[in-house]
Scaffold this active site. Structure first.
Site, PDB file in Angstrom:
ATOM      1  N   HIS A 104      -6.995  -3.836   9.896  1.00  0.00           N
ATOM      2  CA  HIS A 104      -8.185  -4.602   9.512  1.00  0.00           C
ATOM      3  C   HIS A 104      -9.031  -4.918  10.753  1.00  0.00           C
ATOM      4  O   HIS A 104      -9.187  -6.086  11.109  1.00  0.00           O
ATOM      5  CB  HIS A 104      -7.778  -5.919   8.843  1.00  0.00           C
ATOM      6  CG  HIS A 104      -7.029  -5.789   7.556  1.00  0.00           C
ATOM      7  ND1 HIS A 104      -6.421  -6.865   6.924  1.00  0.00           N
ATOM      8  CD2 HIS A 104      -6.799  -4.718   6.761  1.00  0.00           C
ATOM      9  CE1 HIS A 104      -5.848  -6.465   5.801  1.00  0.00           C
ATOM     10  NE2 HIS A 104      -6.041  -5.164   5.673  1.00  0.00           N
TER      11      HIS A 104
ATOM     12  N   GLU B 109       0.820  -1.211   0.000  1.00  0.00           N
ATOM     13  CA  GLU B 109       0.000   0.000   0.000  1.00  0.00           C
ATOM     14  C   GLU B 109       0.860   1.271   0.000  1.00  0.00           C
ATOM     15  O   GLU B 109       0.407   2.327   0.420  1.00  0.00           O
ATOM     16  CB  GLU B 109      -0.965   0.005   1.207  1.00  0.00           C
ATOM     17  CG  GLU B 109      -1.905  -1.172   1.303  1.00  0.00           C
ATOM     18  CD  GLU B 109      -2.997  -1.193   0.216  1.00  0.00           C
ATOM     19  OE1 GLU B 109      -3.039  -0.266  -0.617  1.00  0.00           O
ATOM     20  OE2 GLU B 109      -3.783  -2.164   0.214  1.00  0.00           O
TER      21      GLU B 109
ATOM     22  N   HIS C 284     -12.826  -4.029   3.977  1.00  0.00           N
ATOM     23  CA  HIS C 284     -11.371  -4.189   4.017  1.00  0.00           C
ATOM     24  C   HIS C 284     -10.756  -3.687   5.335  1.00  0.00           C
ATOM     25  O   HIS C 284     -10.092  -4.452   6.028  1.00  0.00           O
ATOM     26  CB  HIS C 284     -10.746  -3.475   2.807  1.00  0.00           C
ATOM     27  CG  HIS C 284      -9.273  -3.663   2.695  1.00  0.00           C
ATOM     28  ND1 HIS C 284      -8.611  -3.815   1.509  1.00  0.00           N
ATOM     29  CD2 HIS C 284      -8.296  -3.702   3.647  1.00  0.00           C
ATOM     30  CE1 HIS C 284      -7.322  -3.960   1.724  1.00  0.00           C
ATOM     31  NE2 HIS C 284      -7.106  -3.892   3.017  1.00  0.00           N
TER      32      HIS C 284
ATOM     33  N   GLU D  87     -17.061  10.293  23.411  1.00  0.00           N
ATOM     34  CA  GLU D  87     -15.735  10.814  23.080  1.00  0.00           C
ATOM     35  C   GLU D  87     -15.487  10.922  21.570  1.00  0.00           C
ATOM     36  O   GLU D  87     -14.581  11.642  21.143  1.00  0.00           O
ATOM     37  CB  GLU D  87     -14.652   9.896  23.668  1.00  0.00           C
ATOM     38  CG  GLU D  87     -14.410  10.072  25.143  1.00  0.00           C
ATOM     39  CD  GLU D  87     -13.721  11.394  25.473  1.00  0.00           C
ATOM     40  OE1 GLU D  87     -12.599  11.593  24.997  1.00  0.00           O
ATOM     41  OE2 GLU D  87     -14.324  12.215  26.175  1.00  0.00           O
TER      42      GLU D  87
ATOM     43  N   HIS E 171      -2.717   1.683   8.590  1.00  0.00           N
ATOM     44  CA  HIS E 171      -3.781   0.881   7.975  1.00  0.00           C
ATOM     45  C   HIS E 171      -3.928  -0.428   8.741  1.00  0.00           C
ATOM     46  O   HIS E 171      -2.935  -1.121   8.984  1.00  0.00           O
ATOM     47  CB  HIS E 171      -3.432   0.610   6.507  1.00  0.00           C
ATOM     48  CG  HIS E 171      -4.326  -0.398   5.858  1.00  0.00           C
ATOM     49  ND1 HIS E 171      -5.700  -0.262   5.803  1.00  0.00           N
ATOM     50  CD2 HIS E 171      -4.058  -1.574   5.234  1.00  0.00           C
ATOM     51  CE1 HIS E 171      -6.221  -1.298   5.170  1.00  0.00           C
ATOM     52  NE2 HIS E 171      -5.246  -2.117   4.817  1.00  0.00           N
TER      53      HIS E 171
HETATM   54  O1  2HA Z   1      -1.852  -7.201   3.490  1.00  0.00           O
HETATM   55  O2  2HA Z   1      -3.431  -4.875   4.401  1.00  0.00           O
HETATM   56  O3  2HA Z   1      -4.219  -3.732   2.163  1.00  0.00           O
HETATM   57  C1  2HA Z   1      -1.543  -5.883   3.506  1.00  0.00           C
HETATM   58  C2  2HA Z   1      -2.788  -5.117   3.412  1.00  0.00           C
HETATM   59  C3  2HA Z   1      -3.204  -4.666   2.087  1.00  0.00           C
HETATM   60 ZN    ZN Z   2      -5.362  -4.056   4.078  1.00  0.00          ZN
END
Ligand code: 2HA
Ligand code: ZN
Length: 275
Positions: free
Chosen positions: A142, A116, A211, A170, A140
């Site tokens: 998940h 990414e 995602h 909050e 980033h």
């Molecule tokens: O695996 O999270 O978006 C890496 C990621 C891709």
């Molecule tokens: Zn990801």
């Protein structure tokens, strides 16, 4: 100084480890980047090498030309970063055009920066411009509850912002600008990077449908704290929706306006609509 002794590297490793413990990074999921301060680059220069080939970023970030970044490696597992940082993360330099990068430290067993990288660098560039250089971190992850919500709520900024704000008092204090939502897109490429960085002009949080989350902040604590707050609110909302199809009571637009006045916040009116 050795790279691994630097406070910014220790802070980066801690986010990776904390994120893994939160269960936000199954397998190689997620990635982290940090725009290194010039004095921090200077402090670890003895360990940086400038003999690796330049490689295309896959997009153009002219406002990051000549800067250095600490980033996770593609395919690497967050849970392994603390055990062997030099094998799982790297420092990269961006060239004078903002179109290529080279690895200056780390990924000692080979490899590339995060898949990414275009999204990270485009977001870091937007945030550098709109915060006058203050924001340095893009994260980033998940997290399950936020991802789950993208299957049942309309993929609209105004719905996600309002529902997350209502889930926990909050929230409007922590993310007063709201959150943006990106429809499902192929990860890793320029298209999703452009869509996300467009939202980052306005918000500190972009939710990727089905995602995960991208978020940005000034330092590691605020950025990790932002991810944590959004996902905690999503967790509460999932519980509420699981218990009942409707809310018996909630935080009202009037409550939000009172909160804004007392906390000296600007909460955009677009999110204080009557339902
Ligand atoms: O695996 O999270 O978006 C890496 C990621 C891709
Ligand atoms: Zn990801």
């Amino acid at each position: 100084m050795k790279v691994l002794d630097a406070a910014f590297v220790q802070g980066f490793i801690r986010v990776c480890d904390d994120g893994a413990r939160m269960n936000w990074h199954e397998r190689n999921g997620g990635n982290l980047s940090y725009r290194i301060k010039p004095e921090e680059v200077e402090s670890v220069k003895e360990e940086l090498a400038f003999d690796k080939p330049w490689q295309p970023i896959g997009t153009s970030v002219p406002n990051l030309a000549g800067e250095f970044f600490l980033v996770t490696g593609t395919g690497r597992f967050f849970r392994n970063v603390i055990l062997d940082p030099a094998a799982n993360i790297c420092i990269i330099e961006v060239d004078e055009k903002g179109e290529n990068f080279r690895i200056c430290w780390g990924l000692v067993n080979g490899g590339r920066p995060t898949s990414e990288l275009p999204s990270h660098l485009m977001n870091l560039e937007v945030k550098k411009l709109v915060t006058n250089g203050r924001y340095r971190v893009v994260y980033h992850a998940h997290p399950a509850n936020t991802i789950a919500l993208t299957f049942v709520l309309p993929l609209e900024d105004k719905v996600f912002t309002r529902e997350l704000w209502e889930a926990m008092t909050e929230c409007p204090v922590v993310f007063p600008a709201g959150v943006g939502v990106v429809k499902w897109m192929v990860p890793g490429g320029r298209e999703v990077a452009v869509a996300t960085s467009e939202l980052m002009k306005k918000y500190d949080v972009a939710i990727w449908a089905h995602h995960g989350i991208f978020c940005s902040g000034e330092d590691f604590d605020t950025t990790f704290g932002l991810m944590h707050t959004v996902e905690k609110a999503a967790d509460i909302l999932v519980r509420v929706m699981s218990m009942s199809p409707t809310k018996r009571q909630t935080i009202t637009p009037r409550n939000f306006r009172d909160l804004a006045a007392d906390f000296k916040l600007t909460l955009p009116e677009e999110f204080l609509y009557e339902k």
